[in-house]
Design an enzyme around this catalytic site. Structure first.
Site, mmCIF file in Angstrom:
data_model
loop_
_atom_site.group_PDB
_atom_site.id
_atom_site.type_symbol
_atom_site.label_atom_id
_atom_site.label_comp_id
_atom_site.label_asym_id
_atom_site.label_seq_id
_atom_site.Cartn_x
_atom_site.Cartn_y
_atom_site.Cartn_z
ATOM 1 N N ARG A 74 0.831 -1.211 0.000
ATOM 2 C CA ARG A 74 0.000 0.000 0.000
ATOM 3 C C ARG A 74 0.869 1.267 0.000
ATOM 4 O O ARG A 74 0.522 2.267 -0.634
ATOM 5 C CB ARG A 74 -0.918 -0.021 1.238
ATOM 6 C CG ARG A 74 -1.902 1.126 1.268
ATOM 7 C CD ARG A 74 -2.988 0.863 2.306
ATOM 8 N NE ARG A 74 -3.974 1.909 2.335
ATOM 9 C CZ ARG A 74 -4.220 2.672 3.400
ATOM 10 N NH1 ARG A 74 -3.531 2.509 4.510
ATOM 11 N NH2 ARG A 74 -5.152 3.595 3.352
ATOM 12 N N HIS A 78 0.528 4.440 -2.419
ATOM 13 C CA HIS A 78 0.325 5.794 -1.884
ATOM 14 C C HIS A 78 1.495 6.717 -2.201
ATOM 15 O O HIS A 78 1.325 7.925 -2.255
ATOM 16 C CB HIS A 78 0.041 5.738 -0.389
ATOM 17 C CG HIS A 78 -1.359 5.296 -0.076
ATOM 18 N ND1 HIS A 78 -2.044 5.690 1.045
ATOM 19 C CD2 HIS A 78 -2.222 4.505 -0.769
ATOM 20 C CE1 HIS A 78 -3.273 5.153 1.037
ATOM 21 N NE2 HIS A 78 -3.380 4.421 -0.049
ATOM 22 N N ASP A 79 2.677 6.145 -2.410
ATOM 23 C CA ASP A 79 3.792 6.984 -2.843
ATOM 24 C C ASP A 79 3.584 7.395 -4.305
ATOM 25 O O ASP A 79 3.610 8.572 -4.638
ATOM 26 C CB ASP A 79 5.123 6.225 -2.686
ATOM 27 C CG ASP A 79 6.308 7.109 -3.065
ATOM 28 O OD1 ASP A 79 6.219 8.338 -2.831
ATOM 29 O OD2 ASP A 79 7.309 6.598 -3.599
ATOM 30 N N VAL A 82 0.947 10.126 -5.461
ATOM 31 C CA VAL A 82 1.087 11.514 -5.012
ATOM 32 C C VAL A 82 2.473 12.010 -5.406
ATOM 33 O O VAL A 82 3.475 11.559 -4.853
ATOM 34 C CB VAL A 82 0.890 11.614 -3.476
ATOM 35 C CG1 VAL A 82 0.871 13.068 -3.040
ATOM 36 C CG2 VAL A 82 -0.399 10.910 -3.053
ATOM 37 N N GLY A 84 4.136 11.209 -7.949
ATOM 38 C CA GLY A 84 4.937 10.138 -8.530
ATOM 39 C C GLY A 84 5.694 9.342 -7.478
ATOM 40 O O GLY A 84 5.662 9.661 -6.294
ATOM 41 N N ASP A 86 8.323 8.965 -5.647
ATOM 42 C CA ASP A 86 9.475 9.789 -5.260
ATOM 43 C C ASP A 86 9.750 9.746 -3.752
ATOM 44 O O ASP A 86 10.484 10.590 -3.240
ATOM 45 C CB ASP A 86 9.256 11.245 -5.694
ATOM 46 C CG ASP A 86 8.149 11.907 -4.887
ATOM 47 O OD1 ASP A 86 7.354 11.178 -4.243
ATOM 48 O OD2 ASP A 86 8.083 13.156 -4.873
ATOM 49 N N SER A 88 8.013 10.711 -1.413
ATOM 50 C CA SER A 88 7.511 11.885 -0.671
ATOM 51 C C SER A 88 6.663 11.440 0.521
ATOM 52 O O SER A 88 6.559 12.142 1.518
ATOM 53 C CB SER A 88 6.717 12.818 -1.591
ATOM 54 O OG SER A 88 5.751 12.095 -2.324
ATOM 55 N N ASN A 107 -3.596 8.482 4.902
ATOM 56 C CA ASN A 107 -2.371 7.807 5.354
ATOM 57 C C ASN A 107 -2.260 7.634 6.858
ATOM 58 O O ASN A 107 -1.603 6.702 7.343
ATOM 59 C CB ASN A 107 -1.140 8.584 4.879
ATOM 60 C CG ASN A 107 -0.949 8.495 3.381
ATOM 61 O OD1 ASN A 107 -1.333 7.496 2.771
ATOM 62 N ND2 ASN A 107 -0.397 9.522 2.781
ATOM 63 N N HIS A 206 -6.417 -5.998 -2.093
ATOM 64 C CA HIS A 206 -7.345 -6.041 -0.956
ATOM 65 C C HIS A 206 -7.663 -7.479 -0.532
ATOM 66 O O HIS A 206 -8.639 -7.726 0.157
ATOM 67 C CB HIS A 206 -8.618 -5.240 -1.275
ATOM 68 C CG HIS A 206 -8.373 -3.761 -1.298
ATOM 69 N ND1 HIS A 206 -9.326 -2.833 -1.620
ATOM 70 C CD2 HIS A 206 -7.250 -3.050 -1.016
ATOM 71 C CE1 HIS A 206 -8.807 -1.624 -1.534
ATOM 72 N NE2 HIS A 206 -7.548 -1.722 -1.192
ATOM 73 N N ASP A 255 -9.720 -9.641 3.985
ATOM 74 C CA ASP A 255 -10.231 -10.878 3.407
ATOM 75 C C ASP A 255 -10.303 -11.903 4.535
ATOM 76 O O ASP A 255 -9.268 -12.319 5.062
ATOM 77 C CB ASP A 255 -9.263 -11.327 2.293
ATOM 78 C CG ASP A 255 -9.548 -12.735 1.804
ATOM 79 O OD1 ASP A 255 -10.599 -13.307 2.170
ATOM 80 O OD2 ASP A 255 -8.710 -13.263 1.053
ATOM 81 N N THR A 258 -8.820 -15.952 3.219
ATOM 82 C CA THR A 258 -7.367 -16.199 3.199
ATOM 83 C C THR A 258 -6.662 -14.874 3.519
ATOM 84 O O THR A 258 -6.064 -14.255 2.641
ATOM 85 C CB THR A 258 -6.887 -16.732 1.821
ATOM 86 O OG1 THR A 258 -7.306 -15.797 0.796
ATOM 87 C CG2 THR A 258 -7.465 -18.089 1.498
ATOM 88 N N ASP A 263 -4.048 -13.170 -3.197
ATOM 89 C CA ASP A 263 -4.589 -14.152 -4.144
ATOM 90 C C ASP A 263 -5.915 -13.664 -4.724
ATOM 91 O O ASP A 263 -6.346 -12.542 -4.458
ATOM 92 C CB ASP A 263 -4.766 -15.515 -3.436
ATOM 93 C CG ASP A 263 -5.734 -15.438 -2.257
ATOM 94 O OD1 ASP A 263 -6.382 -14.388 -2.069
ATOM 95 O OD2 ASP A 263 -5.846 -16.428 -1.521
#
Ligand code: HEM
Length: 336
Positions: A74, A78-79, A82, A84, A86, A88, A107, A206, A255, A258, A263
């Site tokens: 994740r 999330h990097d 926002v 690109g 980078d 940040s 975040n 997810h 999930d 599993t 998967d």
């Protein structure tokens, strides 16, 4: 193909129109962004052990706590969404800037895995000081976590540089929230150059990790959303009390079938209305995305391959390979 000049003109118009105070490249993510500068094995002759150091660090932490693997995947998303890919998202608040990406609602407090990146960076600085960027560490860590949790292995090009800017509003504007409908999800990914099909493939993430109750209680109270299986809704209500009557925000697995495996179970959950978010359910609302969900429930190998391609493509979003990028050090938490 868009020329560099036309990209620059677009950037100038953008920056002028919005009267941004930052330099054009910083304000709009319009710096050097040629993805062709990334290559597989970029660190081979600069820091031969770079990839293996990240791998062993990730492996150590994820074996102790598999949830961190989900956090790292994740973190990469999330990097990259926002400014690109980078790094940040890794920057800590400072006296000059107390409005960072990592403090933004999408975040904080949910994003995790920062300590794994810190540990990898510390080892890399010992081995080859100032050489391996934090943005590449995130991309490699997500790749390694994908292997550990999904047995899905791939190579990912490296050579990204780290950015020097972080802004919480940008996180809020660019990261899709769990209440988005399909049209909004498609638009959010399209803005980053990713297709609807790539969005559906990446959503397979997810199938691991957790969610805070607050990300989906609007589907449970005051009544269980009809887009959710009623039995599933009733069991979630037991785990997540009505926010009107509590101040605590619990967590549940994404999930339940599993939970620790990356998967195709996610797609089965979407089909059976037992996925947590409205955005997950939204994948059933067009023929195109519904068919793709159904295909993945039957063809795990196809999911694996599409997931790999989409992760590599996500890793190319607005990458910095020249000024104003830098290899951050000695820590990923502060610019040089
Ligand atoms: C399609 C739009 C997406 C939306 C609306 C969305 C939203 C969310 C939300 C609300 C959470 C739970 C956060 C919490 O409350 O703790 C979450 C968790 C997660 N998301 Fe997404 N997400 C999306 C796409 C993606 C993508 C593209 C990836 C990666 C490729 C991803 C990977 C994950 C992972 C691994 C978790 C579990 C994190 C953990 O356990 O720490 N998501 N997502």
């Amino acid at each position: 193909m868009e020329s560099k000049t036309s990209i620059l003109i677009t950037c100038l118009i953008f920056a002028t129109a919005f009267q941004l105070l930052l330099p054009v490249s910083e304000a709009s993510g319009c710096g050097s962004t040629t993805t062709s500068d990334l290559k597989i094995g970029y660190y081979k002759d600069k820091c031969a052990k770079a990839e293996s150091i990240v791998k062993s660090t990730v492996s150590y932490h994820v074996k102790n706590n598999p949830g961190l693997g989900a956090g790292l995947i994740r973190l990469f998303f999330h990097d990259c969404f926002v400014r690109g890919c980078d790094a940040s998202v890794l920057l800590d608040p400072t006296p000059e800037n107390n409005q960072t990406e990592k403090q933004a609602i999408p975040n904080f407090p949910s994003l995790r895995g920062f300590e794994v990146i810190d540990a990898a960076k510390a080892e890399l600085e010992k081995e080859c000081k100032g050489t391996v960027s934090c943005a590449d560490i995130i991309a490699l860590a997500a790749r390694d976590a994908t292997y550990l949790l999904g047995n899905i292995s791939y190579e990912i090009p490296t050579g990204r540089l780290d950015g020097r800017v972080t802004n919480s509003t940008e996180a809020l504007l660019n990261l899709p929230p769990p209440f988005f409908n399909l049209t909004e999800l498609v638009a959010s990914f399209a803005r980053k150059g990713l297709s609807t099909a790539e969005m559906v493939a990446l959503s397979g993430s997810h199938s691991i990790g957790r969610s805070h109750c607050s990300s989906f209680t609007s589907r449970l109270y005051p009544t269980i959303d009809p887009t959710m299986d009623p039995k599933f809704g009733a069991s979630l209500r037991k785990l997540c009390p009505d926010p009107q009557n509590t101040t605590t925000d619990g967590v549940v697995p994404q999930d339940f079938v599993t939970p620790g495996k990356l998967d195709i179970q996610y797609y089965k959950n979407v089909e059976s209305l037992t996925a947590l978010f409205f955005s997950d359910w939204s994948l059933l609302t067009s023929t195109e995305t519904r068919n793709q969900v159904e295909t993945y429930t039957k063809e795990p190998e196809k999911f694996n391959q599409d997931f790999i391609n989409a992760m590599v493509k996500m890793g190319n979003i607005e990458v910095l390979t020249g000024s104003p990028g830098e290899v951050r050090g000695p820590t990923c938490r502060f610019v040089n």
